[in-house]
Design an enzyme around this catalytic site. Sequence first.
Site, short mmCIF file in Angstrom:
data_model
loop_
_atom_site.label_atom_id
_atom_site.label_comp_id
_atom_site.label_asym_id
_atom_site.label_seq_id
_atom_site.Cartn_x
_atom_site.Cartn_y
_atom_site.Cartn_z
N ASP A 75 14.97 4.91 8.75
CA ASP A 75 14.02 5.31 9.78
C ASP A 75 13.70 4.16 10.72
O ASP A 75 13.17 4.36 11.80
CB ASP A 75 12.73 5.83 9.13
CG ASP A 75 11.77 6.44 10.14
OD1 ASP A 75 12.20 7.34 10.88
OD2 ASP A 75 10.60 5.99 10.20
N ASP B 299 8.36 -6.97 -6.87
CA ASP B 299 7.30 -7.53 -6.03
C ASP B 299 6.74 -8.75 -6.75
O ASP B 299 6.11 -8.60 -7.81
CB ASP B 299 6.19 -6.51 -5.77
CG ASP B 299 5.20 -6.99 -4.72
OD1 ASP B 299 4.87 -8.20 -4.72
OD2 ASP B 299 4.76 -6.18 -3.89
N GLU C 127 15.72 -2.09 17.40
CA GLU C 127 15.21 -0.74 17.45
C GLU C 127 14.86 -0.35 18.88
O GLU C 127 14.03 -1.03 19.49
CB GLU C 127 13.96 -0.64 16.56
CG GLU C 127 13.58 0.76 16.17
CD GLU C 127 12.50 0.76 15.09
OE1 GLU C 127 12.59 1.59 14.17
OE2 GLU C 127 11.58 -0.06 15.18
N ARG D 38 0.83 -1.20 0.00
CA ARG D 38 0.00 0.00 0.00
C ARG D 38 0.88 1.26 0.00
O ARG D 38 0.66 2.20 -0.76
CB ARG D 38 -0.93 -0.03 1.21
CG ARG D 38 -1.99 1.06 1.21
CD ARG D 38 -2.89 0.93 2.41
NE ARG D 38 -3.93 -0.07 2.21
CZ ARG D 38 -4.03 -1.19 2.90
NH1 ARG D 38 -3.14 -1.47 3.83
NH2 ARG D 38 -4.99 -2.05 2.68
N ILE D 39 1.91 1.25 0.84
CA ILE D 39 2.80 2.41 0.89
C ILE D 39 3.67 2.47 -0.36
O ILE D 39 3.91 3.54 -0.92
CB ILE D 39 3.66 2.38 2.16
CG1 ILE D 39 2.77 2.53 3.40
CG2 ILE D 39 4.72 3.48 2.14
CD1 ILE D 39 3.49 2.37 4.71
N HIS E 35 12.33 6.39 13.84
CA HIS E 35 11.01 5.80 13.52
C HIS E 35 9.93 6.89 13.47
O HIS E 35 8.89 6.78 14.13
CB HIS E 35 10.65 4.72 14.54
CG HIS E 35 9.67 3.71 14.00
ND1 HIS E 35 9.83 2.35 14.18
CD2 HIS E 35 8.53 3.86 13.29
CE1 HIS E 35 8.82 1.71 13.61
NE2 HIS E 35 8.02 2.60 13.06
N ILE E 36 10.16 7.90 12.65
CA ILE E 36 9.24 9.03 12.59
C ILE E 36 8.45 9.10 11.28
O ILE E 36 7.59 9.98 11.13
CB ILE E 36 9.99 10.37 12.76
CG1 ILE E 36 11.05 10.54 11.67
CG2 ILE E 36 10.59 10.47 14.15
CD1 ILE E 36 11.64 11.94 11.61
N ALA F 220 10.26 0.81 6.23
CA ALA F 220 9.31 -0.29 6.42
C ALA F 220 9.53 -0.97 7.77
O ALA F 220 8.98 -0.54 8.79
CB ALA F 220 9.43 -1.28 5.26
N ARG F 221 10.35 -2.00 7.81
CA ARG F 221 10.68 -2.69 9.05
C ARG F 221 12.17 -2.98 9.05
O ARG F 221 12.73 -3.41 8.03
CB ARG F 221 9.89 -4.00 9.20
CG ARG F 221 8.42 -3.80 9.51
CD ARG F 221 8.23 -3.25 10.92
NE ARG F 221 6.82 -3.08 11.27
CZ ARG F 221 6.15 -1.95 11.15
NH1 ARG F 221 6.75 -0.87 10.66
NH2 ARG F 221 4.88 -1.88 11.51
#
Length: 333
Positions: A267, A188, A272, A168-169, A291-292, A243-244
């Site tokens: 980010d 993808d 983390e 989605r992002i 993580h902003i 993402a992660r």
Amino acid sequence: MSPAPEKLPALVVMSPEFWPQLFPADVRRRLEQFALVDPAEPVDRFDDPRVMDRLAEVEVLITGWGCPAVDRQILEAAPKLRAVLHAAGSVKGHLSREVWERGIVVSSAAAANGVPVAEFTLGAILLAGKGAFDLRERYRRERSFELGYIHPDIGNNGRTVGLIGASRIGRQVLELLRPFGFRVQVYDPYAGNLGVPTVDLGTLLSTSDIVSVHAPLTAETHHLLGRSELALLRDGATLINTARGQLIDTGALTAELVSGRIAAVLDVTEPEPLPSGSPLFQLPNAFLTPHIAGSHGNELARLGLCVADELGRLVAGEPLRFGIGAADLDRAA
């Protein structure tokens, strides 16, 4: 004059500090057009007899960060439950599959939460292509520059951007990039026609100037970018991760960054936050943020409004715009 819309009995379940941020006064008024909600603070636990009693009449759960598990016991206590509307991203942490097995519809504000992530990513891509991160470090180090000097190796016109994941992002980033002069390609394995070239992971990594990660974290994508994958990045490439952190092997990435061969905008990381002694804090080619990229501050109201609008669709008998089916769980973040 059209009749007033039906109002559904609803229970708000989230950590109380998020309630006023997700649902400021104007958004709350929109929500209360369709829902009967307790004017007091939301609940953040189900093991209270008063909450369990309320569940007997609830038709909608409005959930958010801090919502405890909605399991079989909770579902049995809520026989009238029709929908769970989540004012945040992933629903995998608090909803059991029995929610879907019972025919309860589920919606998430993940798309709304993705808007600032996509905006952050666009900014990072534009700055990376312009050489801003490296040139900032150089200017800070040298405290001078030659006015009028034309830097030959920077600029975004015709630069190749590779997106890992048409999530989605990822798709929002793709749309934001369309007005610019980039050549965009996507990796993808599940993507359909995106209007841009889709390539295998190796090709994307070896032919992109800037790579941005937008894949969901699943068993299949854990450490998707390890030592061998990162080695494919061309010299001078920039890797962006909003993402992660677990999608990238931190040790392998650190080694590449220490060598100075590539740069990164991170980010999110694994772990983390990073250990205080991590070399990434000192590297000029590692741009770290805490993580902003997701929703913060005034961006949270966008998530609440998403839930209020979904509730309006539910009352009107319309399909939810951001519904999540059981089949989506295995591939979703």
